[in-house]
Design a protein around this motif. Structure first.
Motif, PDB file in Angstrom:
ATOM      1  N   TRP A 224       0.849  -1.204   0.000  1.00 30.66           N
ATOM      2  CA  TRP A 224       0.000   0.000   0.000  1.00 30.66           C
ATOM      3  C   TRP A 224       0.875   1.241   0.000  1.00 30.66           C
ATOM      4  CZ3 TRP A 224      -0.744   4.267   3.209  1.00 30.66           C
ATOM      5  CH2 TRP A 224      -1.911   5.020   2.994  1.00 30.66           C
ATOM      6  N   VAL A 226       0.271   5.847  -0.068  1.00 30.88           N
ATOM      7  CA  VAL A 226      -0.660   6.983  -0.136  1.00 30.88           C
ATOM      8  C   VAL A 226      -0.811   7.362  -1.610  1.00 30.88           C
ATOM      9  CG1 VAL A 226      -1.215   9.262   0.768  1.00 30.88           C
ATOM     10  CG2 VAL A 226       0.357   7.770   2.040  1.00 30.88           C
ATOM     11  N   GLU A 521      -6.468   8.052   2.192  1.00 29.81           N
ATOM     12  CA  GLU A 521      -6.533   7.977   0.728  1.00 29.81           C
ATOM     13  C   GLU A 521      -7.403   9.097   0.172  1.00 29.81           C
ATOM     14  OE1 GLU A 521      -6.041   3.115   0.156  1.00 29.81           O
ATOM     15  OE2 GLU A 521      -8.033   4.046   0.109  1.00 29.81           O
TER      16      GLU A 521
END
Length: 650
Positions: A224, A226, A521
């Protein structure tokens, strides 16, 4: 919240020393005082200390699947575990508990390494799959929970929630990493993935590590990041309304607990926003905790009391002496490696207060990084606008020369303290920002370190940390870029480290709704122009909160969690600073130019220069070294030799 440890023989499945595993586990007893558990099988040992929050009657760890072929130890909370449990039951899995831990083992069975994509929360966990002969480690997306590991020369892989659990293993190598020393004196902490030791590492946020029996240790894998992916255009009003709804949902899912729950309330925007949302979601008054200082220059408790009165919380305040410097050696024990954020002292105290009332506390951490709340963002953008008006071929030599020769005038009014600004303008955005946030800028570190130590660094510079993150950034927007850099360095390395160690020292779980990854997000996709508008940071957040909080909470100057270290070093801690910086501990490392150490101490004492932050950084480094050396001459000599070895370039 909990602590985890493990020992895995990656080569020959030797028996694991259960007593050693127990020792490693008990080194983190403070993280989970309610229960402890161990599991050993050929080549594998897992340990867990539990702070019971959900499903108090079951959920003990290590926790297994139905046939005991998969076992997990886990630190954290998965807030969407009820939905995941229902989904996994539909897929044929059987649950024996009602806790979030069991979701991990069944999610692994169903989705393998991709299981982490489904978890919404904070976590650091290790899972052993006997059938696949695989160990799987994962750390949450923003790095709220820590996870350390080391691969030893004999093939033993060890891991734990804190560095102290690795140090309890007799074969753990304790050679100091010169690059980590350079990083520490630039940032004030050792950024991921390094630790102060060459052979110990932090699993970076949003990463997993898969170890298969008989295979070399692989690189960690990112799952993951940002995104900073822009949204479709929307009005400020619509953006503000959606921001509040998303924050409310992030708070709501963090209210699940079978133990007393409350919130930190400093009186700042972020903690006040969290309390406002909690008050609208709970059927009883929120337990709020804050500390006050006996000096108005550092005290913002009246603002916390104002918010508490508005939302009729059960508010608790403890007075802290502004000269509360009794924790210096405690901090060295707490953080296991050098750590130089002096706000660790009031953070420790507010966690100590909160634990008297609650077992779980929500905090407002993450708002400044998410929504551009730091003053330094405003300065960085102003500098970047100046940079953009002139070519680099002119800007770099002209401002570089001004930066070199303009005097450093800490004593002067701000308008005359232009040296730092000139230096920043001679650099690009990333290097300028690094220069602005450094505890000690390049020119000071060059004076601080001995010639031999600078040679040992072999050209390595702490700016390389930020350069690496900038190269991987998903955005080239200037404000978004420096937010991204903070989310990769300052947020996990300083802010979240501080809160985790301080809270866990008191067996207190802290939850951070502003770092809910879905909220992060979404916020990342908002235009920079409504995060920092003119000189107003958190612009859209503050506008959206006007219906919930008064203007004197939203628009007052930010105070922070400061302590008066500059005055301490000219007063009650004057002799301690002299003894620490000019004594044998730092001198014998060979790292420092001792003449410059003396110059720093004397100039600060006289008031000619303000070396508060550098002196604190050195003081905490010396405290770490004393802890590391344990006063043992042989150990001292061994650690000194670690500094003398040439840097191994990996």
């Amino acid at each position: 919240m909990c602590g985890i440890v493990g020992i895995v023989d990656t080569r020959s499945k030797r028996d694991i020393d259960r007593s050693l595993l127990h020792t490693m586990n008990e080194s983190q007893h403070h993280r989970g005082p309610d229960e402890g558990g161990l599991h050993t099988e050929p080549g594998v040992g897992l340990g867990h200390r539990r702070l019971s929050i959900i499903d108090l009657s079951s959920g003990q760890q290590p926790l297994f699947n139905e046939d005991h072929s998969v076992v997990v130890v886990y630190n954290g909370e998965i807030y969407n575990y009820v939905e995941l449990m229902a989904e996994l039951v539909e897929l044929g899995h059987t649950f024996r508990t009602h806790c979030d831990t069991e979701v991990i083992v069944h999610a692994w069975e169903q989705w393998g390494e991709a299981c982490v994509d489904s978890f919404r929360g904070m976590f650091g966990f290790a899972l052993w799959d006997r059938n696949k002969e695989t160990l799987f480690l994962a750390r949450d997306r923003l790095g709220v929970k820590p996870l350390f590991y080391s691969m030893l020369p004999d093939g033993m892989f060890i891991f734990g929630s804190e560095l102290k659990s690795l140090l309890a293993y007799p074969g753990m190598q304790r050679d100091i990493d010169p690059r980590a020393v350079e990083d520490y004196f630039a940032f004030g902490y050792v950024p991921e993935p390094k630790t102060i030791y060459k052979n110990a590492f932090k699993l970076p946020p949003g990463h997993t590590l898969t170890i298969r029996f008989g295979q070399p240790l692989p690189q960690s894998k990112q799952f993951w990041d940002v995104p900073f992916a822009p949204h479709a255009p929307m009005s400020e009003q619509d953006a503000g309304a959606e921001l509040i709804e998303r924050l409310r949902e992030a708070v709501r899912i963090r209210l699940v607990a079978e133990v007393p729950l409350g919130a930190f309330l400093s009186g700042g925007v972020d903690s006040s926003a969290v309390v406002a949302m909690m008050s609208g979601l709970m059927n009883e008054p929120v337990n709020t905790c804050s500390i006050s200082f006996n000096d108005p220059a550092f005290d913002e408790s009246k603002y916390a009391s104002q918010v508490a009165a508005q939302y009729k919380t059960r508010h608790h305040t403890d007075m802290v002496d502004k000269d509360d410097y009794s924790l210096l050696d405690t901090l060295a024990e707490l953080y296991d490696e050098p750590y130089a954020d002096s706000s660790a002292i009031p953070t420790y105290r507010v966690c100590q207060l909160a634990k008297k009332r609650v077992t779980v506390a929500l905090s407002g951490d993450g708002g400044d990084e998410n929504l551009a709340g730091y003053r330094r963002y405003k300065y960085a953008m102003a500098e970047d606008r100046v940079r953009s008006t002139m070519p680099a071929g002119f800007r770099k030599p002209v401002f570089g020369m001004l930066g070199r020769y303009y005097p450093k005038a800490d004593w002067a009014p701000r308008v005359f303290r232009a040296k730092t600004t000139f230096e920043a303008l001679s650099r690009d955005l990333v290097e300028g920002y690094f220069h602005g946030v450094s505890i000690m800028p390049d020119r000071v570190r060059e004076q601080l370190f001995s010639a031999k130590f600078r040679s040992d660094l072999q050209g390595y510079r702490a700016i390389d940390v930020m350069r690496g993150h900038a190269a991987a950034s998903p955005t080239d927007d200037p404000l978004s870029m420096i937010q991204y850099l903070d989310m990769k360095t300052y947020l996990p390395g300083d802010i979240l480290t501080k809160v985790d160690r301080a809270s866990m020292a008191h067996a207190l779980e802290v939850r951070v709704p502003l770092l809910d990854h879905k909220l992060v997000e979404w916020i990342s996709g908002l235009p920079s122009s409504i995060k920092l508008k003119g000189s107003q940071g958190k612009y859209i957040f503050k506008k959206s909160l006007e219906a919930h909080l008064p203007d004197d909470i939203l628009y007052r100057d930010k105070m922070g969690f400061a302590v008066p270290i500059g005055n301490w070093f000219r007063g009650p801690l004057r002799q301690r600073v002299r003894d620490a910086l000019l004594g044998p501990t730092l001198a014998e490392t060979g790292i420092f130019d001792t003449a410059f150490l003396r110059e720093m101490v004397e100039q600060h004492e006289s008031g000619r220069r303000d070396y508060s932050a550098p002196l604190w950084t050195l003081l905490m480094f010396e405290a770490f070294l004393r802890k590391e050396l344990h006063g043992d001459g042989a150990e001292a000599a061994r650690t000194q030799r670690a500094f003398e070895r040439p840097l191994e370039v990996i």
